[in-house]
Design a protein around this motif. Structure first.
Motif, PDB file in Angstrom:
ATOM      1  N   VAL A 244       0.646  -1.109   0.028  1.00  0.00           N
ATOM      2  CA  VAL A 244      -0.392   0.401  -0.350  1.00  0.00           C
ATOM      3  C   VAL A 244       0.901   1.527   0.158  1.00  0.00           C
ATOM      4  N   SER A 245       2.007   1.222  -0.003  1.00  0.00           N
ATOM      5  CA  SER A 245       3.254   2.758   0.574  1.00  0.00           C
ATOM      6  C   SER A 245       4.341   1.857   0.234  1.00  0.00           C
ATOM      7  N   GLY A 246       5.205   2.978   0.596  1.00  0.00           N
ATOM      8  CA  GLY A 246       7.516   2.353   0.191  1.00  0.00           C
ATOM      9  C   GLY A 246       7.030   1.863   1.660  1.00  0.00           C
ATOM     10  N   THR A 247       6.536   1.147   2.700  1.00  0.00           N
ATOM     11  CA  THR A 247       7.230   1.041   3.905  1.00  0.00           C
ATOM     12  C   THR A 247       5.625  -0.021   4.535  1.00  0.00           C
ATOM     13  N   ALA A 248       4.481   0.149   3.983  1.00  0.00           N
ATOM     14  CA  ALA A 248       3.304  -1.018   4.565  1.00  0.00           C
ATOM     15  C   ALA A 248       2.805  -1.912   3.543  1.00  0.00           C
ATOM     16  N   VAL A 249       2.093  -2.510   4.190  1.00  0.00           N
ATOM     17  CA  VAL A 249       1.466  -3.632   3.414  1.00  0.00           C
ATOM     18  C   VAL A 249      -0.195  -3.502   3.642  1.00  0.00           C
ATOM     19  N   ARG A 250      -1.106  -3.884   3.423  1.00  0.00           N
ATOM     20  CA  ARG A 250      -2.829  -3.724   4.040  1.00  0.00           C
ATOM     21  C   ARG A 250      -3.391  -5.234   3.482  1.00  0.00           C
ATOM     22  N   LEU A 251      -3.671  -5.427   4.627  1.00  0.00           N
ATOM     23  CA  LEU A 251      -4.559  -6.974   4.854  1.00  0.00           C
ATOM     24  C   LEU A 251      -6.221  -5.902   5.093  1.00  0.00           C
ATOM     25  N   VAL A 252      -7.286  -7.174   4.260  1.00  0.00           N
ATOM     26  CA  VAL A 252      -8.558  -6.728   4.509  1.00  0.00           C
ATOM     27  C   VAL A 252      -9.626  -8.066   4.353  1.00  0.00           C
ATOM     28  N   TRP A 253     -10.284  -7.683   5.332  1.00  0.00           N
ATOM     29  CA  TRP A 253     -10.892  -8.563   5.864  1.00  0.00           C
ATOM     30  C   TRP A 253     -12.734  -8.800   5.165  1.00  0.00           C
ATOM     31  N   HIS A 254     -13.181  -9.120   5.678  1.00  0.00           N
ATOM     32  CA  HIS A 254     -14.684 -10.026   4.031  1.00  0.00           C
ATOM     33  C   HIS A 254     -15.359 -10.996   4.532  1.00  0.00           C
ATOM     34  N   LEU A 255     -16.713 -10.989   3.810  1.00  0.00           N
ATOM     35  CA  LEU A 255     -17.497 -12.412   3.578  1.00  0.00           C
ATOM     36  C   LEU A 255     -16.773 -13.576   3.918  1.00  0.00           C
ATOM     37  N   ASP A 256     -15.946 -13.426   2.656  1.00  0.00           N
ATOM     38  CA  ASP A 256     -15.492 -14.789   2.305  1.00  0.00           C
ATOM     39  C   ASP A 256     -13.721 -15.129   3.144  1.00  0.00           C
ATOM     40  N   VAL A 257     -13.294 -14.008   4.252  1.00  0.00           N
ATOM     41  CA  VAL A 257     -12.706 -14.304   5.313  1.00  0.00           C
ATOM     42  C   VAL A 257     -12.815 -14.882   6.762  1.00  0.00           C
ATOM     43  N   ASP A 258     -12.869 -16.304   7.063  1.00  0.00           N
ATOM     44  CA  ASP A 258     -13.569 -16.926   8.011  1.00  0.00           C
ATOM     45  C   ASP A 258     -11.960 -16.955   8.859  1.00  0.00           C
ATOM     46  N   ASP A 259     -12.466 -17.423   9.945  1.00  0.00           N
ATOM     47  CA  ASP A 259     -11.345 -17.844  11.100  1.00  0.00           C
ATOM     48  C   ASP A 259     -10.664 -18.615  11.207  1.00  0.00           C
TER      49      ASP A 259
END
Ligand SMILES: Cc1ncc(COP(=O)(O)O)c(C=O)c1O
Length: 352
Positions: free
Chosen positions: A316-331
């Protein structure tokens, strides 16, 4: 690349459920360019009501809903102000300038968090013959690149109090306002009523395959309908898509709390392994911005190693990554993500 086991790239990836597909198949339809699709009208009116506005307009994308909102309030050669990580500035391909001749200025917001004093200090309500006139302030709630940050209602109110006397409009990019509502319990219309226009997305956490809605006054929506056609967004028997949105409103709003809990659980595990990587108290909704540079990774290198372990992420930037939770990711998916990514943070990249 290995098989993707857990896809945390975006909450736009969700596929319609069987029940949603059934609702789509059964939807009554008509020609929406003539305003004759009953399912579209139902969706537009329902979303407008939820957000405390008179009317709504269905659009193919959040970008179009936002750009219509901007076009309604700002004439070519005038300006909007938005924070420097706002989706309207960073990820809509310069549409405000390219399509509407709008110029923009921005302020830097910590994690995208609104401090009303910042936009209020930037505004030029009457620039005369020398400075560009500010016509609009854009607020994003929740804030995507800020990490799913929820905007405080009191700051939005302060901004409204500061803009209204000058006739400066406010647009809410509420692509994920559902998440803000579920995270805080603040009613949707309490957010919505503080803005002149609001765009919301049905195709993110709510899990519809496509579609957004712009809401505002009847007069503004009549003008937006003309601009939507001009932008090429007039659609025909599109009730089959609006039906997915109605289904999502019925079944997929309250469950967003599950996404929030999973994102938070991941953040706790990451922070324990690598304290500087994320502050769990800042993970309020379904998005985690993970600082990987401190553990010696480039975002691209981390994304590649994660992919080799079956986890898909976004740099997502020069130093970081992004993780996004949603309907298709469970426990279970969350457990897999923790098991795959936490060791990467602990160990850092392999020696060259
Ligand atoms: C905050 C925000 N606004 C608007 C949009 C645009 O939505 P779309 O991709 O449907 O154009 C997105 C998409 O990710 C977003 O995150």
């Amino acid at each position: 690349m290995s098989e993707v086991l857990v896809d945390l790239l975006s909450d736009t990836l969700t596929r319609p459920t069987d029940a949603m597909r059934a609702a789509m198949a059964a939807a009554p339809v008509g020609d929406d360019v003539f305003g004759e699709d009953p399912t579209v009208r139902e969706l537009e009116q329902r979303v407008a009501g939820l957000l405390g506005h008179e009317d709504g307009l269905f659009t193919p994308s959040g970008t179009m809903a936002n750009q219509l909102g901007l076009r309604l309030h700002v004439q070519p050669g005038e300006e909007l102000v938005a924070d420097s990580l706002a989706h309207v500035l960073r990820a809509e391909m310069g549409a405000a300038a390219a399509l509407s001749g709008i110029s923009a200025r921005s302020w830097v917001a910590d994690h995208g968090l609104l401090d009303a004093a910042q936009p209020l200090a930037l505004m030029v309500p009457d620039g005369g013959a020398y400075q560009v006139n500010t016509r609009l302030v854009v607020v994003e709630n929740t804030h995507n690149f800020g990490g799913g940050t929820v905007q405080p209602l009191d700051q939005i109110q302060r901004l409204r109090d500061g803009t209204s006397p000058h006739g400066i409009a406010m647009h809410l990019d509420g692509a994920r306002v559902w998440n803000a509502h579920v995270a805080t319990g603040v009613p949707l219309d309490a957010y919505g009523r503080l803005f002149d226009t609001v765009s919301v997305c049905l195709s993110k956490g709510l899990g519809a395959p496509v579609g957004s809605v712009l809401v505002g006054s009847r007069e503004l929506m009549a003008r937006a309908r003309i601009w939507r056609k001009r932008f090429g967004g007039g659609m025909r028997q599109v009730g089959i898509l609006a039906a997915a949105g109605l289904h999502a409103l019925d079944h997929h709003v309250e469950r967003l709390a599950e996404d929030h809990a999973r994102a938070h659980r991941f953040a706790e595990a990451a922070a324990q392994a690598a304290p500087g990587s994320v502050d769990p108290t800042k993970v309020q909704t379904n998005i985690v911005i993970l600082e990987v540079a401190g553990a010696g990774w480039t975002p691209a290198g981390f994304v590649e190693q994660a992919a080799a372990r079956g986890i898909r992420l976004y740099p997502v930037s020069g130093t970081a990554v992004r993780l996004v939770w949603h309907l298709d990711v469970d426990d279970t998916g969350t457990d897999k993500a923790i098991a795959a990514l936490v060791p990467l943070l602990e160990e850092g990249p392999p020696a060259a």
